[in-house]
Motif scaffolding. Structure first.
Motif, PDB file in Angstrom:
ATOM      1  N   GLN A 142      -9.096   2.208   2.485  1.00 46.37           N
ATOM      2  CA  GLN A 142      -7.987   1.969   1.564  1.00 46.37           C
ATOM      3  C   GLN A 142      -8.508   1.667   0.158  1.00 46.37           C
ATOM      4  N   ALA A 177       0.827  -1.209   0.000  1.00 40.20           N
ATOM      5  CA  ALA A 177       0.000   0.000   0.000  1.00 40.20           C
ATOM      6  C   ALA A 177       0.861   1.259   0.000  1.00 40.20           C
ATOM      7  N   TYR A 180      -2.936   0.766  -9.251  1.00 38.74           N
ATOM      8  CA  TYR A 180      -3.823   1.132  -8.137  1.00 38.74           C
ATOM      9  C   TYR A 180      -4.841   0.022  -7.859  1.00 38.74           C
ATOM     10  N   TYR A 231      -4.340  -5.364  -0.595  1.00 37.19           N
ATOM     11  CA  TYR A 231      -4.585  -4.866   0.760  1.00 37.19           C
ATOM     12  C   TYR A 231      -5.869  -5.463   1.343  1.00 37.19           C
ATOM     13  N   LYS A 233      -7.570   9.916  -3.096  1.00 35.28           N
ATOM     14  CA  LYS A 233      -6.318   9.310  -2.636  1.00 35.28           C
ATOM     15  C   LYS A 233      -6.088   9.555  -1.146  1.00 35.28           C
ATOM     16  N   GLY A 263      -9.303   4.869  -1.349  1.00 40.18           N
ATOM     17  CA  GLY A 263      -8.072   5.595  -1.610  1.00 40.18           C
ATOM     18  C   GLY A 263      -7.279   5.093  -2.794  1.00 40.18           C
ATOM     19  N   PHE A 264      -7.552   3.872  -3.277  1.00 41.46           N
ATOM     20  CA  PHE A 264      -6.832   3.333  -4.440  1.00 41.46           C
ATOM     21  C   PHE A 264      -7.727   3.181  -5.666  1.00 41.46           C
ATOM     22  N   SER A 278      -6.606   7.032   1.800  1.00 46.48           N
ATOM     23  CA  SER A 278      -5.560   6.089   2.217  1.00 46.48           C
ATOM     24  C   SER A 278      -4.990   6.429   3.579  1.00 46.48           C
ATOM     25  N   HIS A 280       1.027   4.029  -2.926  1.00 48.00           N
ATOM     26  CA  HIS A 280       0.705   5.399  -2.533  1.00 48.00           C
ATOM     27  C   HIS A 280       1.833   6.349  -2.941  1.00 48.00           C
TER      28      HIS A 280
END
Length: 533
Positions: free
Chosen positions: A414, A344, A510, A517, A448, A417-418, A451, A348
Motif C-alpha cells: 500500500q 485507502a 496520497y 494506512y 498505483k 501504491g500511494f 494498492s 485510491h
C-alpha cells in the motif's frame, strides 16, 4: 473391501477362515517388519484388530483365506489402502495438495478469475467512453469545463448508491448471481446512452447514473468470488489478474473509442460495448459456479487444494445463507482497521477518477494534442498498470509464502501504491512535452496498481464474512471522494486556471493516506461479532 495384512511371523498353526467371520484378537503388537512398510502408520488410523477363536471346519464351497502362523489381521478399508501412497506428515495434518504453475493456469479457478477480469474490463470500458465522448459533446452543446465535470460525475451519483446494498446482496446470494445482474444492467445502460443523449440532458444523466448503480456491485462480486475460489497464498495474484482486466478496460475504452467514433459516430462505442456485455452474461451463467463445490468440471485435486487452504483462513466463506442480511454496521465502523481501508479506498478512487476522467482533456489543453493522440497518451498507463498489478500480486504472494507477515506485506504494497504515484504526479506537473508527461503518468498509474495487493486484498482478510459489505462501505467513501475529485477538478481549473495545482493537491493527499494506512491497518482477522476489542 477388506484386506488381510500379515503383521508377525511366529509359530502359529495354520487354519482356514471363512471370509465372513469376524475374529477378535486381544492385543496388537506393532512389529519392526510392519514399520518398514511405506507409510505404515497411515494404515493404523482406521483399523480393527481381531484374533480368531477356535472355528468350526469350513465347507469346501466357502471362500478361504490362508492365515500365516500367529499373524494378527488388520482390516483396512479401500480408502485406507489408498492412503498407502501418502506421507506420514500429510496424514497427520490432512492431505495438503500443492499447486504448480501449470496446474494454476489450467485450473477452473483461473477460468473464474479470467471471466471476472473480462467483466471488469467491460465495466471500465463502459465508464471511460464518456471521458472521450465528452470532448465532442461539450463542443457541440457548448458545455463549460465545470459542467462537463458534472456530466462525467453523473456516473458516480449512481455508483454512490449501490456498493453497500450490492455488497450485502453479494454476501447473502454470492458473487455469480449478483455479478450477472450487474453486468446485464450496466450493459443496458451503456447501450441506451445514445438514445438518452438525443432525448434530453436529464435522460443522459439518468442513464449514466443507472450505469453507476449497476457497476457498484462489480468489485464486491470480484472480492467475493476470489475469497471463495482462491486460498490465501494465491489471492493477491488472483486480484491482480482480475484488476488487470479492469485496467485493460480503461486502455481499450480510451484507444478504441476514437476509432469507433470516427467510423460510427459519437455513440458507436456505446453500442459495441453494450452488446459485448450481454454476450459476457450468457457465457458467465453457463460456464461458472458460485463455489468450487458446485462446479461439475473441477478436478478432485483442485477442489481438495482450494478447500484445504481456504478453510484454514476463511472458515465461513461457504456459509453464505447463514450470514445476516443486515450486517453490523456500527461494529464494522468501530474498528480502526476498517477506517484504514475506507481512507485507502477513498484516496485510491480520488486519484483513479481524476486521472481517468481528466487526462484526455489535460493532454488536449496543456500539450494541444488532438483527441486521438490524447486518448492514446492517456491509455498507455492503464496497459502498464494491468501488467504491474499482476506482478505486484505475485510478489505479494511470494513474500507471504516465504514467511513475511500478512500485515507487513499489505503495508509495504500500500505504501508503494500511494507514495509512488504521489512522487510521479509531481514529475508530471513539471513535464515539458507530452511524451515526458505520459512517462510520468505511466509511472504513477503503474505504481498505483500495488494498492491492489494492499487494501483491496486486505478487505477479505480482516472480515471474510463481511467482505462484500465492507467493500461496499469503503467503495461508498471512495465514490464520495471520486465525485469531489472529478467535479472539483473542473471548478478548480476554472477558478485557479491550473491543472497542475490540483495534481499537486492530489499528490499531498496520497502521502497522508499512506501514513494513515501504515499506522492503523492489519492483515489479521478482526472480530466484528463482539463490540469490544
Amino acid at each position: 473391501m477388506n484386506i488381510a495384512i500379515p503383521l508377525h511371523r511366529t509359530a502359529f498353526p495354520s487354519t482356514h477362515l471363512n471370509e465372513t467371520t469376524k475374529p477378535e484378537f486381544p492385543k496388537f503388537q506393532h512389529s519392526s517388519r510392519f514399520a518398514e512398510l511405506p507409510n505404515s502408520h497411515a494404515c493404523l488410523r482406521n483399523v480393527s484388530l481381531t484374533t480368531p477363536p477356535p472355528l468350526p471346519p469350513t465347507t469346501s464351497s466357502s471362500p478361504r483365506l490362508r492365515i500365516q502362523p500367529r499373524s494378527s489381521r488388520a482390516r483396512v478399508s479401500s480408502d485406507d489402502a489408498a492412503r498407502l501412497n501418502s506421507s506420514p506428515e500429510e496424514e497427520e495434518e490432512g492431505t495438503t495438495p500443492t499447486s504448480s504453475f501449470a496446474e494454476f493456469i489450467t485450473s477452473e479457478r483461473v477460468k473464474v478469475v479470467a471471466m471476472l477480469g473480462l467483466a471488469l474490463a467491460l465495466c471500465n470500458a463502459d465508464r471511460v467512453v464518456m471521458s472521450v465522448a465528452i470532448v465532442p459533446l461539450s463542443l457541440s452543446r457548448g458545455w463549460s469545463r465545470s459542467f462537463s465535470g458534472i456530466v462525467q460525475s453523473s456516473f458516480l451519483w449512481g455508483y454512490l448508491i449501490s456498493p453497500i446494498a450490492g455488497g450485502t446482496l453479494v454476501d447473502y446470494y454470492g458473487g455469480k448471481v449478483v455479478m450477472a445482474w450487474g453486468v446485464a444492467l450496466w450493459s443496458l445502460a451503456t447501450f441506451l446512452t445514445p438514445w438518452a443523449a438525443e432525448t434530453s440532458l436529464w435522460a443522459l444523466l439518468a442513464m449514466r447514473a443507472l450505469l453507476g448503480i449497476a457497476e457498484g456491485v462489480a468489485l464486491p462480486c470480484m472480492n467475493n468470488m476470489v475469497s471463495r475460489w482462491f486460498p490465501k497464498t494465491e489471492r493477491a495474484r488472483a486480484v491482480g489478474l482480475a484488476m488487470a482486466g479492469f485496467q485493460l478496460g480503461s486502455a481499450i475504452g480510451l484507444t478504441l473509442s476514437p476509432i469507433l467514433m470516427s467510423q460510427g459516430g459519437i455513440f458507436g462505442p456505446f453500442v459495441i460495448f453494450g452488446l459485448s456485455g450481454f454476450l459476457w452474461v450468457l457465457v458467465w451463467l453457463s460456464a461458472t459456479s458460485s463455489t468450487p463445490e458446485q462446479n461439475p468440471q473441477i478436478s478432485k485435486y483442485e477442489l481438495e487444494y482450494i478447500l484445504d487452504k481456504g478453510q484454514k483462513s476463511f472458515p465461513t466463506v461457504n456459509k453464505t445463507k447463514t450470514t445476516k442480511v443486515i450486517p453490523p454496521f456500527r461494529r464494522l465502523l468501530s474498528k480502526l482497521p476498517t477506517w484504514s481501508l475506507i481512507v485507502a479506498n477513498a484516496m485510491h478512487s480520488w486519484g483513479f477518477f481524476v486521472i481517468l476522467s481528466w487526462m484526455p482533456i489535460y493532454f488536449n489543453s496543456i500539450y494541444h494534442v488532438d483527441l486521438r493522440q490524447a486518448a492514446w497518451f492517456s491509455a498507455v498507463p492503464w496497459s502498464v498498470m494491468a501488467i504491474t498489478g499482476y506482478f505486484g500480486g505475485l510478489w505479494s504472494d511470494m513474500l507471504i509464502q516465504s514467511g513475511t507477515s500478512v500485515t507487513l506485506t499489505r503495508k509495504i504494497f500500500q505504501s508503494i501504491g500511494f507514495v509512488g504515484p504521489g512522487i510521479a504526479l509531481i514529475g508530471l506537473i513539471s513535464a515539458k512535452s507530452p511524451s515526458i508527461a505520459s512517462a510520468w503518468l505511466t509511472l504513477a498509474v503503474g505504481l498505483k496498481s500495488f494498492s491492489h495487493s494492499g487494501f483491496l486484498v486486505n478487505l477479505q482478510e480482516i472480515a471474510p464474512q463481511y467482505s462484500g459489505v465492507l467493500h461496499g462501505i469503503s467503495n461508498t467513501a471512495g465514490t464520495f471522494a471520486a465525485i469531489l475529485g472529478t467535479v472539483g477538478t473542473g471548478f478548480f481549473v476554472e477558478l485557479v486556471g491550473s491543472f497542475q495545482g490540483f495534481l499537486l493537491l492530489t499528490s499531498i493527499l496520497y502521502f497522508l493516506s499512506a501514513l494513515f494506512y501504515i499506522l492503523f491497518s492489519t492483515g489479521e482477522r478482526v472480530n466484528f461479532d463482539e463490540t469490544g476489542g
